[in-house]
Design a protein around this motif. Structure first.
Motif, short mmCIF file in Angstrom:
data_model
loop_
_atom_site.label_atom_id
_atom_site.label_comp_id
_atom_site.label_asym_id
_atom_site.label_seq_id
_atom_site.Cartn_x
_atom_site.Cartn_y
_atom_site.Cartn_z
N ASN A 122 101.75 0.26 37.97
CA ASN A 122 101.14 0.69 39.22
C ASN A 122 102.03 1.57 40.08
OD1 ASN A 122 98.74 -0.80 38.76
ND2 ASN A 122 99.75 -2.67 39.44
N THR A 123 103.29 1.75 39.66
CA THR A 123 104.22 2.51 40.50
C THR A 123 104.59 3.83 39.85
OG1 THR A 123 105.15 0.42 41.31
CG2 THR A 123 106.40 2.42 41.76
N VAL A 124 104.14 4.92 40.45
CA VAL A 124 104.45 6.27 39.98
C VAL A 124 105.87 6.62 40.40
CG1 VAL A 124 103.82 8.71 40.16
CG2 VAL A 124 102.03 6.95 40.11
N LYS A 125 106.60 7.27 39.51
CA LYS A 125 107.99 7.62 39.81
C LYS A 125 108.12 8.44 41.10
CE LYS A 125 108.76 9.33 35.68
NZ LYS A 125 109.45 10.06 34.59
N LEU A 126 107.24 9.41 41.28
CA LEU A 126 107.31 10.26 42.47
C LEU A 126 107.07 9.43 43.73
CD1 LEU A 126 107.70 12.99 43.78
CD2 LEU A 126 105.27 13.49 43.35
N ASP A 127 106.14 8.49 43.68
CA ASP A 127 105.89 7.63 44.84
C ASP A 127 107.11 6.77 45.15
OD1 ASP A 127 103.36 8.65 45.04
OD2 ASP A 127 102.37 6.96 44.06
N TYR A 128 107.71 6.21 44.11
CA TYR A 128 108.90 5.39 44.30
C TYR A 128 110.02 6.22 44.94
CZ TYR A 128 112.70 2.13 43.19
OH TYR A 128 113.79 1.27 43.28
N ALA A 129 110.26 7.39 44.37
CA ALA A 129 111.31 8.27 44.90
C ALA A 129 111.02 8.68 46.33
CB ALA A 129 111.45 9.50 44.00
N SER A 130 109.75 8.95 46.64
CA SER A 130 109.38 9.39 47.98
C SER A 130 109.59 8.29 49.01
CB SER A 130 107.91 9.85 48.01
OG SER A 130 107.73 10.98 47.19
N ASP A 173 110.71 5.19 34.73
CA ASP A 173 109.75 4.11 34.57
C ASP A 173 110.35 3.10 33.59
OD1 ASP A 173 106.56 3.48 34.83
OD2 ASP A 173 107.30 2.94 32.84
N PRO A 174 110.05 1.79 33.73
CA PRO A 174 110.62 0.81 32.79
C PRO A 174 110.36 1.13 31.32
CG PRO A 174 109.59 -0.31 34.64
CD PRO A 174 109.27 1.15 34.78
N ARG A 175 109.18 1.66 31.00
CA ARG A 175 108.87 1.97 29.60
C ARG A 175 109.68 3.16 29.11
NH1 ARG A 175 106.63 -1.92 30.89
NH2 ARG A 175 108.77 -2.50 30.41
N GLU A 176 110.12 4.00 30.01
CA GLU A 176 110.97 5.12 29.60
C GLU A 176 112.37 4.65 29.24
OE1 GLU A 176 108.89 8.72 32.18
OE2 GLU A 176 110.52 7.55 33.09
N THR A 178 118.14 3.76 37.98
CA THR A 178 117.23 2.69 38.39
C THR A 178 115.87 2.95 37.76
OG1 THR A 178 116.30 1.52 40.28
CG2 THR A 178 116.48 3.90 40.46
N ASP A 179 115.00 1.95 37.83
CA ASP A 179 113.63 2.17 37.40
C ASP A 179 112.68 1.66 38.47
OD1 ASP A 179 112.73 -0.59 36.84
OD2 ASP A 179 114.07 -0.50 35.13
N THR A 180 111.43 2.00 38.32
CA THR A 180 110.47 1.77 39.40
C THR A 180 110.08 0.31 39.58
OG1 THR A 180 108.67 2.30 37.85
CG2 THR A 180 109.51 4.09 39.23
N SER A 181 110.64 -0.58 38.79
CA SER A 181 110.41 -2.01 39.02
C SER A 181 111.48 -2.62 39.92
CB SER A 181 110.39 -2.77 37.68
OG SER A 181 111.67 -2.72 37.07
#
Length: 299
Positions: free
Chosen positions: A103-111, A219-222, A278-281
């Protein structure tokens, strides 16, 4: 905000559901500050927003003795017109930053991370600017320290959407040439580009005597490539597709991913660049603490 409720505002998925970048940033920052007193992160207090540590040459009449009584450290009062530094937030808005396995897009997390840091730095009377880029500079908001500047930064962050292409090094070199006064450069990117070119751009900032903090956001899957079934993988920037059985290449992918990150980390260490993978989790408090602990050590 009590000691238990603050943590929900550090969860990227919860923050992502909040509407409005200003609300997101304030909830993260307030949650983080509330958590400092309930967490193993000692050494910070709410006073960081209005004071800075005493340095030789400062007028002793500006020392805040109330803060000294509580912290046993000398801090001087920070005035409205003072600016500790100029900070430039460089946000990667290329297509790959639009990826999310959950549910967490990398760009949203970074923003949100950039917005939270903007809020904290402006409270410290630092000047903050914003640069968004993909294959070139998209937007440049010069650094300001006035309180009204926060709204401008948050509006820009809220309006960002992933684009089609990326060329990180072009953006880095352009900004390194454009920024004349020594400052703090904070980069938020998944670094999906040629590592040699990225490193060259980072070193350009160091050559200009800037301090550089790099948030490598994935992203964690990356990172773990834990896809359970046959999948079609599509390059978000070229549109190229490949069908594969993830478990057959998982180990190779993980090693390649680790080698890439290790190479970037090693080059950053050699150039005295503060690198954070870091990752988005990851809860926002850990990302924020990484930044603040760096500032605490230096200043």
């Amino acid at each position: 905000m009590n000691g238990t409720s603050y943590r929900k505002y550090l969860d990227p998925e919860v923050v992502g559901k909040l509407k409005g970048m200003e609300l997101r940033a304030r909830m993260v920052v307030e949650g983080f500050i509330a958590g400092l007193h309930k967490s193993p992160y000692h050494g910070f207090s709410v006073e960081f927003a209005e004071h800075r540590q005493y340095m030789p040459g400062d007028n002793i009449r500006d020392i805040d003795w109330k803060v000294y009584a509580k912290s046993d450290r000398f801090y001087i009062k920070q005035y409205e017109e003072e600016t500790n530094l100029k900070a430039y937030l460089l946000l990667d808005c290329s297509a790959s930053m639009g990826y999310a396995s959950g549910n967490t897009v990398k760009l949203d997390y970074a923003s949100v991370l950039a917005a939270s840091l903007s809020l904290m730095m402006l409270r410290q009377r630092d000047a903050v600017g914003l640069v968004t880029f993909d294959e070139k500079i998209r937007r440049y908001v010069p650094p300001r320290s006035k309180s009204g500047h926060l709204h401008i930064l948050l509006q820009e962050l809220a309006n960002q959407k992933p684009s089609d292409k990326t060329n990180i090094s072009v953006a880095l070199h352009e900004m390194a040439e454009r920024i004349s006064r020594r400052g703090l450069i904070m980069i938020f990117s998944d670094l999906f580009d040629d590592p040699e070119k990225i490193i060259s751009g980072l070193k350009h900032f160091r050559h200009k005597k800037h301090e550089v903090i790099l948030f490598h956001i994935l992203d964690p899957r990356e990172r773990d490539f834990a896809f359970p079934t046959e999948a079609i993988f599509k390059d978000l920037e070229t549109g190229e597709e490949i069908t594969t059985l993830p478990w057959q290449i998982k180990k190779h992918y993980q090693q390649a991913s680790k080698d890439f990150a290790d190479k970037i980390a090693a080059e950053c260490r050699a150039s005295r660049i503060d690198y954070h993978l870091t990752d988005t989790s990851l809860p926002f408090d850990k990302a924020l603490y990484a930044f603040l602990s760096k500032r605490e050590r230096l200043y």
